[in-house]
Scaffold this motif. Structure first.
Motif, short mmCIF file in Angstrom:
data_model
loop_
_atom_site.label_atom_id
_atom_site.label_comp_id
_atom_site.label_asym_id
_atom_site.label_seq_id
_atom_site.Cartn_x
_atom_site.Cartn_y
_atom_site.Cartn_z
N GLU A 1 54.56 10.13 93.42
CA GLU A 1 55.05 10.98 92.34
C GLU A 1 54.40 12.36 92.42
O GLU A 1 53.27 12.50 92.87
N GLY A 2 55.15 13.36 91.94
CA GLY A 2 54.65 14.73 91.94
C GLY A 2 55.40 15.58 92.95
O GLY A 2 55.61 15.17 94.08
N HIS B 1 52.09 18.81 93.37
CA HIS B 1 50.86 18.11 93.72
C HIS B 1 51.02 16.64 93.34
O HIS B 1 51.65 16.33 92.34
N THR C 1 50.66 13.18 91.69
CA THR C 1 50.17 12.79 90.37
C THR C 1 49.96 11.29 90.24
O THR C 1 49.16 10.85 89.42
N THR D 1 47.57 6.42 88.70
CA THR D 1 47.50 7.89 88.68
C THR D 1 46.43 8.34 89.67
O THR D 1 45.40 7.68 89.84
N ASP E 1 45.14 12.14 92.19
CA ASP E 1 45.45 13.48 92.68
C ASP E 1 45.25 13.58 94.19
O ASP E 1 45.41 14.65 94.78
#
Length: 421
Positions: free
Chosen positions: A218-219, A222, A224, A246, A248
């Motif tokens: 996802e993202g 960037h 996520t 979740t 980064d």
């Protein structure tokens, strides 16, 4: 065109060890070509310890291990060129290279040692669906960013793949303050060393999820979050097993590929299993005078074995450059991998060229518990060694002796296989 006895392509652990061994075997006109700005290869970014236990009988970090060999190269005054890219190797051992100072130049070598190492599989080779956001790194790239460049890729991390670099980076990111959510591994077994699973995951409470893979990212700008799912025996996701995390940062540690573009262009025969050159007992490829060692030949688990193997290649290259290695007068014995053994290095053996002992290295394709590593000379079993556990992440080896081979003058095939108790 400059003439050189031995050109060594690559200044990492394999190239350094090969150069030192070639010099100690009497070769003087040696040249190491390295594309990076310093010698040492990948070891320069491997600041964790665990290196050198076999070679130096002490525990060293990667840079310390590399420095030992760099010192040996400098003590022998073996010349090397940095920031130098090898563009081509011809079948008659003409090496074309280029750098900023000399431009493009050619070397005529009596022997060439291939020691280019390996690279990581990129995301494009993994077929992961989703967008292409920032925050996705190979584990080796993240290792360089953290250990050399001083950058932190992210704070919430998921690792896909349980190769040694991925396991080590799970620990490294944790030590730098990141939260590593989990390590997901597609296969039902880890691709790394057992000690790394214990020291890098278990000791830090990082879960290892076997038979799991990333099915969505996802993202857009960037990363996520990622979704992982369990996979069945067909390696396809099982509906209903999805879990969302979740994050980064996604680190990829999904295998290594030997750097053999130069080898292919030179006409070197490659193994479809290892993606490295097919070599004989002298680590010589199908092209006379071209030798291969280290991770360009097959991916090793310990750098100590890389150095040991490279020393053998350097010694034989020195003999070849002096004209002491001629066509084998004897027969060729074929090595055969069966029943769980994926490949062997070497692939062929000329008994008349074997020293007192010959180490044959191999990897298995699955986890085997309480099994035997068996060696057959044609149909006769000559070795039957019990092993409590054999895993794909750890390289295995058997040792053959020259005396043993001479006792079987009509031997045609040596088979290495895994047998149940």
């Amino acid at each position: 065109m400059k003439q050189v006895d031995i050109v060594i392509v690559g200044g990492g652990p394999a190239g350094l060890a090969a150069a030192v061994a070639a010099y100690d075997s009497g070769a003087e006109n040696i040249l190491i070509l390295e594309r990076d700005e310093q010698l040492g290869g990948i070891l320069n970014q491997c600041i964790h310890n665990g290196f050198g236990l076999h070679t130096f009988k002490e525990e060293l970090t990667g840079p310390e291990y590399a420095d030992r060999f760099i010192q040996q190269v400098n003590e022998r005054e073996i010349p090397y060129l940095l920031n130098t890219m090898v563009m081509d190797i011809s079948p008659d051992r003409i090496v074309t290279a280029m750098n900023r100072e000399d431009g493009m130049f050619q070397l005529e070598a009596k022997a060439v040692v291939l020691a280019m190492g390996c690279r990581e599989k990129p995301r494009g080779a993994l077929n992961i669906p989703g967008y292409r956001p920032a925050g996705i790194f190979s584990a080796g790239t993240a290792q360089r960013l953290v250990n050399i460049e001083g950058y932190m890729p992210g704070k919430e991390v998921v690792v896909l793949g349980s190769g040694d670099i991925g396991l080590i980076m799970a620990r490294r990111m944790t030590l730098e303050g990141a939260k590593v959510k989990l390590v997901a591994e597609l296969m039902p077994y880890s691709g790394g060393l057992k000690r790394n699973i214990v020291q890098c995951l278990d000791d830090f409470g990082i879960p290892l999820r076997l038979s799991h893979t990333v099915i969505d990212i996802e993202g857009k700008e960037h990363i996520t979050a990622v979704t992982i799912a369990e996979v069945g025996a067909d390696r396809k996701p099982i509906p209903g097993t999805e879990e969302r995390y979740t994050c980064d940062t996604l680190l990829l540690s999904c295998g290594l590929i030997p750097e053999n573009e130069l080898s292919t262009a030179a006409g070197v025969e490659l193994s479809p299993v290892t993606n490295g050159p097919v070599v004989n007992e002298s680590l010589e490829t199908n092209i006379p005078g071209v030798f291969a060692c280290g991770n360009v030949l097959h991916v090793h688990d310990l750098v100590d074995y890389v150095s040991e193997e490279a020393a053998k290649a350097g010694q034989t290259a020195a003999k070849y450059a002096r004209g002491e290695v001629t066509e084998s007068a004897g027969k060729e014995i074929r090595m055969k991998a069966e029943s769980g053994v994926r490949y062997t290095v070497p692939s062929t053996i000329h008994p008349d060229r074997v020293d007192d002992k010959l180490t044959v290295r191999f990897r298995v394709g699955d986890v085997y518990k309480d099994s035997y590593v068996s060696v057959y000379f044609d149909d006769e079993r000559v070795q039957h060694k019990k092993k409590r556990i054999i895993a794909p992440g750890e390289m295995e080896q058997i040792v053959l002796t020259k005396k043993q081979l001479e006792e079987y003058p009509d031997l045609q095939t040596i088979t290495v296989k895994i047998e149940a108790m």
